[in-house]
Enzyme design. Sequence first.
Site, PDB file in Angstrom:
ATOM      1  CD  GLU A 120       4.867   0.555  -3.420  1.00 42.10           C
ATOM      2  OE1 GLU A 120       6.306  -0.143  -3.813  1.00 42.10           O
ATOM      3  OE2 GLU A 120       4.109  -0.475  -3.949  1.00 42.10           O
ATOM      4  CB  ALA A 134      11.495   4.175   2.763  1.00 44.69           C
ATOM      5  CE1 TYR A 147       9.592  -0.808   1.622  1.00 42.83           C
ATOM      6  CE2 TYR A 147       9.324  -3.250   2.746  1.00 42.83           C
ATOM      7  CZ  TYR A 147       9.779  -2.447   1.468  1.00 42.83           C
ATOM      8  OH  TYR A 147      10.787  -3.378   1.457  1.00 42.83           O
ATOM      9  CB  CYS A 190      -5.116   1.103  -1.332  1.00 43.35           C
ATOM     10  SG  CYS A 190      -4.283  -0.399  -1.605  1.00 43.35           S
ATOM     11  CD  GLU A 225      -7.457  -0.130  -4.940  1.00 44.62           C
ATOM     12  OE1 GLU A 225      -6.662   0.225  -4.693  1.00 44.62           O
ATOM     13  OE2 GLU A 225      -7.982  -1.592  -4.864  1.00 44.62           O
ATOM     14  CB  CYS A 271      -9.686  -0.084  -0.333  1.00 45.04           C
ATOM     15  SG  CYS A 271      -8.169   0.130  -0.926  1.00 45.04           S
TER      16      CYS A 271
HETATM   17  N1  THU Z   1      -2.975  -1.756  -3.813  1.00 47.05           N
HETATM   18  C1  THU Z   1      -3.668  -1.068  -3.999  1.00 47.05           C
HETATM   19  O1  THU Z   1      -3.026   0.624  -4.708  1.00 47.05           O
HETATM   20  N2  THU Z   1      -4.765  -0.709  -4.345  1.00 47.05           N
HETATM   21  C2  THU Z   1      -5.175  -2.246  -3.577  1.00 47.05           C
HETATM   22  O2  THU Z   1      -6.144  -2.620  -3.282  1.00 47.05           O
HETATM   23  C3  THU Z   1      -4.178  -3.373  -2.951  1.00 47.05           C
HETATM   24  C4  THU Z   1      -2.612  -2.988  -3.452  1.00 47.05           C
HETATM   25  C5  THU Z   1      -1.018  -1.409  -3.946  1.00 47.05           C
HETATM   26  C6  THU Z   1      -0.327  -1.124  -2.319  1.00 47.05           C
HETATM   27  C7  THU Z   1       1.175  -1.239  -2.967  1.00 47.05           C
HETATM   28  O3  THU Z   1       1.591  -0.342  -3.316  1.00 47.05           O
HETATM   29  C8  THU Z   1       1.180  -2.054  -3.726  1.00 47.05           C
HETATM   30  O4  THU Z   1      -0.385  -2.401  -4.040  1.00 47.05           O
HETATM   31  C9  THU Z   1       0.912  -3.940  -3.814  1.00 47.05           C
HETATM   32  O5  THU Z   1       0.641  -4.273  -2.361  1.00 47.05           O
END
Ligand code: THU
Length: 128
Positions: free
Chosen positions: A46, A48, A50, A55, A57, A91
């Site tokens: 993540e 700051a 946002y 992700c 994947e 993803c």
């Molecule tokens: N996130 C993933 O890593 N993979 C996904 O398929 C959906 C969401 C993460 C992004 C963010 O850091 C957190 O989950 C909340 O959305």
Amino acid sequence: MDELINELIKSSIKAKNKSYSPYSRFKVGASILTKSNKIFTGANVECASYSLTICAERVAAVKAISSGEKKFKYLAIATSRTQSDFPCGACLQFLTEFSSNLKIIVVKSSREYKIYELKELLPKNFIL
Ligand code: THU
């Protein structure tokens, strides 16, 4: 193959420990098995600002691709929730670019998981 799938599932669960998620506090781990039977893991990262978040994947996929592995057989996803969490649509589109016949393993625990076809999770994708 079963042994590799077990290893893949376990590595996705372990990968979530490397998540950098101070904003959502939601940890995601992903693990990819390439056509050449190599495993690449990733966790969500993540920021700051946002929307710059990446992700798990896509982190795993980019690690594989930048190591010269573009064909994937399986992707396992594990999260810090106890329910089954599917990969997000972005993803799924990204993974389709490289392996439209990919199988997605949605992991609840090392013993509880379900296998889906990428095509059933994203029946239509954007093509250029
Ligand atoms: N996130 C993933 O890593 N993979 C996904 O398929 C959906 C969401 C993460 C992004 C963010 O850091 C957190 O989950 C909340 O959305």
